[in-house]
Design a protein around this motif. Structure first.
Motif, PDB file in Angstrom:
ATOM      1  N   MET A 173       0.836  -1.187   0.000  1.00 42.84           N
ATOM      2  CA  MET A 173       0.000   0.000   0.000  1.00 42.84           C
ATOM      3  C   MET A 173       0.874   1.242   0.000  1.00 42.84           C
ATOM      4  O   MET A 173       1.900   1.283   0.671  1.00 42.84           O
ATOM      5  CB  MET A 173      -0.884   0.028   1.234  1.00 42.84           C
ATOM      6  CG  MET A 173      -1.909  -1.063   1.264  1.00 42.84           C
ATOM      7  SD  MET A 173      -3.069  -0.813  -0.042  1.00 42.84           S
ATOM      8  CE  MET A 173      -4.570  -0.990   0.806  1.00 42.84           C
ATOM      9  N   LEU A 174       0.443   2.213  -0.732  1.00 42.88           N
ATOM     10  CA  LEU A 174       1.085   3.521  -0.742  1.00 42.88           C
ATOM     11  C   LEU A 174       0.147   4.481  -0.019  1.00 42.88           C
ATOM     12  O   LEU A 174      -0.940   4.776  -0.499  1.00 42.88           O
ATOM     13  CB  LEU A 174       1.330   3.969  -2.188  1.00 42.88           C
ATOM     14  CG  LEU A 174       2.033   5.296  -2.389  1.00 42.88           C
ATOM     15  CD1 LEU A 174       3.437   5.235  -1.835  1.00 42.88           C
ATOM     16  CD2 LEU A 174       2.076   5.642  -3.863  1.00 42.88           C
ATOM     17  N   HIS A 175       0.550   4.912   1.181  1.00 41.05           N
ATOM     18  CA  HIS A 175      -0.268   5.810   2.001  1.00 41.05           C
ATOM     19  C   HIS A 175       0.112   7.247   1.672  1.00 41.05           C
ATOM     20  O   HIS A 175       1.292   7.568   1.566  1.00 41.05           O
ATOM     21  CB  HIS A 175      -0.026   5.553   3.487  1.00 41.05           C
ATOM     22  CG  HIS A 175      -0.479   4.210   3.933  1.00 41.05           C
ATOM     23  ND1 HIS A 175      -1.670   4.005   4.568  1.00 41.05           N
ATOM     24  CD2 HIS A 175       0.097   2.986   3.824  1.00 41.05           C
ATOM     25  CE1 HIS A 175      -1.808   2.731   4.843  1.00 41.05           C
ATOM     26  NE2 HIS A 175      -0.742   2.084   4.397  1.00 41.05           N
ATOM     27  N   TYR A 176      -0.884   8.132   1.556  1.00 41.79           N
ATOM     28  CA  TYR A 176      -0.588   9.523   1.257  1.00 41.79           C
ATOM     29  C   TYR A 176      -1.639  10.436   1.877  1.00 41.79           C
ATOM     30  O   TYR A 176      -2.697   9.991   2.316  1.00 41.79           O
ATOM     31  CB  TYR A 176      -0.494   9.754  -0.254  1.00 41.79           C
ATOM     32  CG  TYR A 176      -1.796   9.572  -1.002  1.00 41.79           C
ATOM     33  CD1 TYR A 176      -2.568  10.686  -1.333  1.00 41.79           C
ATOM     34  CD2 TYR A 176      -2.249   8.322  -1.392  1.00 41.79           C
ATOM     35  CE1 TYR A 176      -3.764  10.534  -2.022  1.00 41.79           C
ATOM     36  CE2 TYR A 176      -3.425   8.169  -2.078  1.00 41.79           C
ATOM     37  CZ  TYR A 176      -4.184   9.277  -2.400  1.00 41.79           C
ATOM     38  OH  TYR A 176      -5.352   9.123  -3.074  1.00 41.79           O
ATOM     39  N   GLY A 177      -1.327  11.698   1.921  1.00 39.02           N
ATOM     40  CA  GLY A 177      -2.237  12.693   2.461  1.00 39.02           C
ATOM     41  C   GLY A 177      -1.554  14.039   2.526  1.00 39.02           C
ATOM     42  O   GLY A 177      -0.374  14.179   2.205  1.00 39.02           O
ATOM     43  N   ASP A 178      -2.289  15.044   2.938  1.00 41.86           N
ATOM     44  CA  ASP A 178      -1.747  16.386   3.070  1.00 41.86           C
ATOM     45  C   ASP A 178      -0.985  16.492   4.377  1.00 41.86           C
ATOM     46  O   ASP A 178      -1.425  16.000   5.413  1.00 41.86           O
ATOM     47  CB  ASP A 178      -2.866  17.421   3.045  1.00 41.86           C
ATOM     48  CG  ASP A 178      -3.557  17.473   1.679  1.00 41.86           C
ATOM     49  OD1 ASP A 178      -2.852  17.236   0.672  1.00 41.86           O
ATOM     50  OD2 ASP A 178      -4.760  17.749   1.631  1.00 41.86           O
ATOM     51  N   ALA A 179       0.169  17.144   4.324  1.00 43.65           N
ATOM     52  CA  ALA A 179       0.991  17.343   5.518  1.00 43.65           C
ATOM     53  C   ALA A 179       1.692  18.683   5.395  1.00 43.65           C
ATOM     54  O   ALA A 179       1.938  19.168   4.291  1.00 43.65           O
ATOM     55  CB  ALA A 179       2.015  16.225   5.665  1.00 43.65           C
ATOM     56  N   GLU A 180       2.004  19.258   6.542  1.00 44.03           N
ATOM     57  CA  GLU A 180       2.756  20.508   6.548  1.00 44.03           C
ATOM     58  C   GLU A 180       4.183  20.225   6.093  1.00 44.03           C
ATOM     59  O   GLU A 180       4.734  19.157   6.337  1.00 44.03           O
ATOM     60  CB  GLU A 180       2.763  21.112   7.945  1.00 44.03           C
ATOM     61  CG  GLU A 180       1.394  21.558   8.424  1.00 44.03           C
ATOM     62  CD  GLU A 180       0.800  22.660   7.563  1.00 44.03           C
ATOM     63  OE1 GLU A 180       1.546  23.569   7.157  1.00 44.03           O
ATOM     64  OE2 GLU A 180      -0.409  22.590   7.280  1.00 44.03           O
TER      65      GLU A 180
ATOM     66  N   LYS B  93      -5.531   8.357   3.111  1.00 46.07           N
ATOM     67  CA  LYS B  93      -5.713   7.847   1.746  1.00 46.07           C
ATOM     68  C   LYS B  93      -4.629   6.828   1.437  1.00 46.07           C
ATOM     69  O   LYS B  93      -3.494   6.963   1.875  1.00 46.07           O
ATOM     70  CB  LYS B  93      -5.659   9.002   0.754  1.00 46.07           C
ATOM     71  CG  LYS B  93      -6.713  10.056   1.004  1.00 46.07           C
ATOM     72  CD  LYS B  93      -6.513  11.227   0.088  1.00 46.07           C
ATOM     73  CE  LYS B  93      -7.467  12.348   0.440  1.00 46.07           C
ATOM     74  NZ  LYS B  93      -7.202  13.550  -0.334  1.00 46.07           N
ATOM     75  N   LYS B  94      -4.998   5.806   0.645  1.00 44.26           N
ATOM     76  CA  LYS B  94      -4.010   4.800   0.270  1.00 44.26           C
ATOM     77  C   LYS B  94      -4.378   4.171  -1.069  1.00 44.26           C
ATOM     78  O   LYS B  94      -5.544   4.130  -1.455  1.00 44.26           O
ATOM     79  CB  LYS B  94      -3.854   3.742   1.352  1.00 44.26           C
ATOM     80  CG  LYS B  94      -5.125   3.035   1.750  1.00 44.26           C
ATOM     81  CD  LYS B  94      -4.870   2.132   2.935  1.00 44.26           C
ATOM     82  CE  LYS B  94      -6.191   1.586   3.453  1.00 44.26           C
ATOM     83  NZ  LYS B  94      -5.986   0.747   4.621  1.00 44.26           N
ATOM     84  N   ILE B  95      -3.351   3.685  -1.732  1.00 44.97           N
ATOM     85  CA  ILE B  95      -3.498   3.022  -3.032  1.00 44.97           C
ATOM     86  C   ILE B  95      -2.716   1.714  -2.966  1.00 44.97           C
ATOM     87  O   ILE B  95      -1.540   1.717  -2.604  1.00 44.97           O
ATOM     88  CB  ILE B  95      -2.905   3.868  -4.168  1.00 44.97           C
ATOM     89  CG1 ILE B  95      -3.586   5.223  -4.267  1.00 44.97           C
ATOM     90  CG2 ILE B  95      -3.001   3.151  -5.495  1.00 44.97           C
ATOM     91  CD1 ILE B  95      -2.881   6.153  -5.226  1.00 44.97           C
TER      92      ILE B  95
ATOM     93  N   VAL C 274       8.433  13.544   8.956  1.00 50.92           N
ATOM     94  CA  VAL C 274       7.672  12.407   8.460  1.00 50.92           C
ATOM     95  C   VAL C 274       6.391  12.270   9.283  1.00 50.92           C
ATOM     96  O   VAL C 274       6.447  12.083  10.497  1.00 50.92           O
ATOM     97  CB  VAL C 274       8.501  11.109   8.550  1.00 50.92           C
ATOM     98  CG1 VAL C 274       7.698   9.922   8.058  1.00 50.92           C
ATOM     99  CG2 VAL C 274       9.784  11.242   7.752  1.00 50.92           C
ATOM    100  N   PRO C 275       5.227  12.353   8.623  1.00 54.97           N
ATOM    101  CA  PRO C 275       3.975  12.229   9.378  1.00 54.97           C
ATOM    102  C   PRO C 275       3.724  10.775   9.777  1.00 54.97           C
ATOM    103  O   PRO C 275       4.127   9.847   9.070  1.00 54.97           O
ATOM    104  CB  PRO C 275       2.915  12.711   8.393  1.00 54.97           C
ATOM    105  CG  PRO C 275       3.508  12.506   7.047  1.00 54.97           C
ATOM    106  CD  PRO C 275       4.990  12.642   7.207  1.00 54.97           C
ATOM    107  N   PRO C 276       3.063  10.548  10.919  1.00 57.13           N
ATOM    108  CA  PRO C 276       2.718   9.177  11.304  1.00 57.13           C
ATOM    109  C   PRO C 276       1.750   8.570  10.280  1.00 57.13           C
ATOM    110  O   PRO C 276       0.938   9.281   9.687  1.00 57.13           O
ATOM    111  CB  PRO C 276       2.038   9.331  12.665  1.00 57.13           C
ATOM    112  CG  PRO C 276       2.225  10.747  13.077  1.00 57.13           C
ATOM    113  CD  PRO C 276       2.645  11.531  11.903  1.00 57.13           C
TER     114      PRO C 276
END
Length: 145
Positions: free
Chosen positions: A1-8, A21-23, A13-15
């Motif tokens: 799985m490739l996890h992604y999302g918006d981060a500052e 979201k994931k693909i 590295v966000p937890p």
């Protein structure tokens, strides 16, 4: 799985729990780079050559893609090579080619060494005990009699 999302940008590295979201990697259809990326086609003429060289997109649906601009050439090479390997494709970045050249030159140098009839041990040799003192210089001020 490739996890992604918006981060500052400056948070590190966000937890993984914050990346909702994931693909699945199996659903990734392609990896586009440079001017082939959808976000580079949309902004044609507005991006710099550097942005164009660092752009890549992951396509996972007919009309959906994840679009990126890497912060550096090294990051671009790591991401595109890593995704290429996950997709079962050849790595093609210049950093991969330079690292491969380093490994091949080391292999050639090792093969050129005269190692015939030399037994290479399976385990490392035992490290000897340290000397009783570290006074390794010879005192020349003393005359020999």
């Amino acid at each position: 799985m490739l996890h992604y999302g918006d981060a500052e940008e400056d948070t590190g590295v966000p937890p993984i729990e914050t990346l909702q979201k994931k693909i699945p990697v199996a659903d990734i259809k392609g990896l586009l780079t440079g001017k082939d990326c959808p976000h580079m086609k949309e902004n044609k003429g507005k991006q710099t050559k550097e942005q164009l060289d660092l752009a890549f997109s992951i396509t996972y649906d007919v009309e959906d893609s994840l679009n990126f601009i890497a912060p550096s050439r090294t990051d671009f090479c790591l991401w595109t090579d890593g995704l290429s390997v996950l997709l079962g494709r050849e790595m093609s970045s210049e950093s991969m080619r330079s690292e491969l050249e380093i490994l091949l030159s080391m292999e050639i140098k090792l093969r050129l060494l005269d190692l015939e009839n030399v037994q290479i041990p399976e385990t490392a040799p035992v490290v000897p005990k340290p000397p009783s003192n570290y006074n390794f210089c010879y005192d020349l001020s003393q005359t020999e009699q």
